[in-house]
Write a protein that holds these residues in place. Structure first.
Motif, PDB file in Angstrom:
ATOM      1  N   VAL A   1      25.877   4.088 -32.789  1.00  0.00           N
ATOM      2  CA  VAL A   1      26.863   3.327 -32.026  1.00  0.00           C
ATOM      3  C   VAL A   1      26.145   2.194 -31.302  1.00  0.00           C
ATOM      4  CG1 VAL A   1      28.555   3.412 -30.164  1.00  0.00           C
ATOM      5  CG2 VAL A   1      28.325   5.351 -31.736  1.00  0.00           C
TER       6      VAL A   1
ATOM      7  N   LEU B   1      30.268   8.601 -28.441  1.00  0.00           N
ATOM      8  CA  LEU B   1      30.640   9.329 -29.654  1.00  0.00           C
ATOM      9  C   LEU B   1      29.942  10.679 -29.624  1.00  0.00           C
ATOM     10  CD1 LEU B   1      30.752   7.828 -33.270  1.00  0.00           C
ATOM     11  CD2 LEU B   1      30.393  10.234 -32.792  1.00  0.00           C
TER      12      LEU B   1
ATOM     13  N   ALA C   1      35.671   4.872 -32.263  1.00  0.00           N
ATOM     14  CA  ALA C   1      34.696   5.136 -31.207  1.00  0.00           C
ATOM     15  C   ALA C   1      33.433   4.312 -31.426  1.00  0.00           C
ATOM     16  CB  ALA C   1      34.361   6.620 -31.147  1.00  0.00           C
ATOM     17  N   SER C   2      32.982   4.247 -32.667  1.00  0.00           N
ATOM     18  CA  SER C   2      31.765   3.503 -32.972  1.00  0.00           C
ATOM     19  C   SER C   2      31.981   2.003 -32.866  1.00  0.00           C
ATOM     20  CB  SER C   2      31.280   3.862 -34.378  1.00  0.00           C
ATOM     21  OG  SER C   2      30.099   3.167 -34.698  1.00  0.00           O
TER      22      SER C   2
ATOM     23  N   ALA D   1      36.176   8.518 -35.467  1.00  0.00           N
ATOM     24  CA  ALA D   1      34.769   8.123 -35.447  1.00  0.00           C
ATOM     25  C   ALA D   1      34.618   6.618 -35.646  1.00  0.00           C
ATOM     26  CB  ALA D   1      33.998   8.881 -36.520  1.00  0.00           C
TER      27      ALA D   1
END
Length: 390
Positions: A274, A251, A244-245, A241
């Motif tokens: 995000v 996400l 991805a962010s 996470a």
């Protein structure tokens, strides 16, 4: 047979109550609602017995909770009776038989306007009218590889460019759903679809780290990279996470809804929303995959990752996001390990080494102190598997 609409409603309730305040606005249903054999508009638009309220009722349930309804669709076609009744709508082999490929079934011929008018536009026109706002379009690699590339002679004999025909299939989808709907192409690198899709699942099934460094120059420039779904129940959830962010990638979460009412939801909350960030590099950190992207034009098998698809492995230990606003500037650095990262030099981050910098670790909420020249990040928590410094 169980009514699965109750499962969707439960997920929508939890998402609305727990995660929507943090920016999680989309709820996508996946494979399993359609009738078999897959392919005709009726089998897409009138779901099986597990969804007795229909897709329009399902859309209302999701949208009624303030969420954007998302739906999985597929470029595969499996209804042989329709194929033999309408042979001109499908690619054929040299002997005139309907072409058939793994994971794509019978190959829809998007160069024939009748194919698009009978099999593609009715599906997406109807879904758009219902209000679906997010579309995952699956099996596109198989339509391209097992479908069009594997039957190059069919298109050559008709003076057709395979890439143009393939792009025409997705253009029909985009025109039907409109420019504001979100369209995810799945899966693998799809250079033919630049300008048509909002995101591309850059690797195979299951969360993959490779795209963060192998296609970083594409992300939010060509399209938004999708590393595939994150499971908060998985051991690497904090790390997945975070990256991805931090990279501005897609996400998406997939867990049992009840998990989001536990402490694991902290991972999702603290990595949202995000930001739509663009890479500072004009090149890929690891160009070994993107250098081969031209092979997509001739590849004939989508069975597993190809040499140009993003890898699943984590190979890069540091990820830097610079944030500049009129009132403040930050450098945000994620670290996943590696012996060569046990000292972080400010000059390597593009910072003035003669200045002092405050260093704060995000996940542990720890102020490490003020440092000149460099700092020691210390050991990574084995539970989180990642550190974030700002």
């Amino acid at each position: 047979m169980k009514d699965r609409i109750q499962d969707v409603r439960q997920a929508a309730d939890v998402l609305h109550d727990v995660l929507q305040p943090f920016g999680y606005d989309y709820l996508q249903i996946d494979d399993g609602y359609e009738q078999e054999p897959i392919g005709t508009p009726a089998h897409w638009l009138h779901p099986n017995a597990k969804f007795p309220a229909g897709l329009d009722g399902l859309e209302r349930d999701i949208a009624g909770r303030g969420l954007v309804p998302g739906i999985w669709t597929n470029a595969c076609f499996g209804d042989s009776a329709y194929v033999f009744a309408h042979p001109t709508e499908f690619v054929t082999t040299a002997d005139g038989a309907p072409a058939y490929g793994n994971w794509v079934g019978y190959v829809m011929d998007a160069s024939n306007p009748a194919t698009l008018d009978h099999l593609v536009r009715p599906v997406y026109d109807s879904l758009a009218r219902m209000g679906w706002g997010y579309y995952k379009l699956d099996a596109l690699r198989h339509l391209r590889y097992e479908g069009y590339n594997s039957h190059a002679d069919y298109f050559r004999a008709r003076g057709l460019d395979r890439e143009t025909v393939f792009r025409g299939f997705v253009q029909a989808v985009r025109h039907a759903i409109g420019p504001r709907a979100f369209l995810l192409a799945c899966w693998g690198i799809r250079p033919e679809l630049i300008g048509l899709v909002d995101a591309v699942r850059v690797g195979t099934d299951g969360f993959g780290y490779g795209g963060f460094s192998e296609y970083n120059s594409y992300n939010n420039v060509v399209w938004r990279n999708d590393p595939d779904h994150i499971q908060l129940a998985a051991p690497d959830a904090y790390r997945a996470a975070t990256l991805a962010s931090l990279t501005g990638s897609l996400l998406m979460l997939t867990d049992r809804p009840e998990l989001y009412r536990t402490a694991r939801a902290e991972i999702a909350k603290r990595t949202a929303p995000v930001l739509f960030t663009r890479p500072e590099q004009l090149y890929d950190v690891d160009p070994s995959r993107s250098a081969l992207v031209g092979r997509a034009a001739t590849e004939v098998s989508g069975s597993g990752p190809r040499a140009f698809d993003a890898d699943q492995r984590l190979t890069v230990p540091l990820y830097l996001l610079d944030v500049s606003r009129p009132f403040e500037r930050w450098s945000v650095l994620a670290r996943t390990g590696g012996a060569d990262t046990d000292r972080i030099r400010f000059a390597d981050l593009g910072l003035d080494p003669d200045r002092a910098y405050l260093v704060f670790e995000f996940w542990s909420r720890t102020l490490l102190g003020a440092f000149h020249t460099e700092f020691a990040p210390g050991p990574i928590d084995p539970v989180r598997q990642v550190q974030v410094f700002c």
